[in-house]
Motif scaffolding. Structure first.
Motif: not given
Length: 108
Positions: A15-23, A33-36, A83-87, A89-95
């Protein structure tokens, strides 16, 4: 503590971590981005937003006075990127976690 590979979350559970801001406004993010949000849903939404942005940029290329198309495309691509940046982050952390789990323990 070593986690076995069976305890690692499956891709469908990520799930998304929700750390990525925009605008931003005055160096303050207006949105995050919303988490979870399931990663698959976040990527599907990013794909939909990018499709709409692509359509608007095509319209903007052929229509005069199409500032509204360009700005709409800008905001859609900004949301998609977040959205993609947040994903990522999830995949990088998992890696990183997976690599740590695979490394031999110093205690063995």
């Amino acid at each position: 503590m070593n986690r076995s590979k069976t305890n690692a979350p499956s891709p469908s559970e990520l799930k998304t971590v929700g750390f990525t801001p925009f605008l931003y406004l005055s160096d303050q993010p207006l949105f995050h981005v919303c988490r979870d949000v399931p990663v698959a849903d976040a990527l599907a939404q990013a794909s939909d937003l990018l499709f709409l942005a692509k359509s608007l940029t095509i319209d903007a290329a052929y229509v005069q006075d199409s500032d509204r198309h360009a700005w709409a495309a800008h905001y859609l691509t900004t949301m998609s990127k977040a959205l993609i940046d947040d994903v990522v982050k999830v995949l990088t952390r998992r890696s990183v976690q997976t690599r740590k789990e695979a490394a031999p323990s110093k205690n063995t």
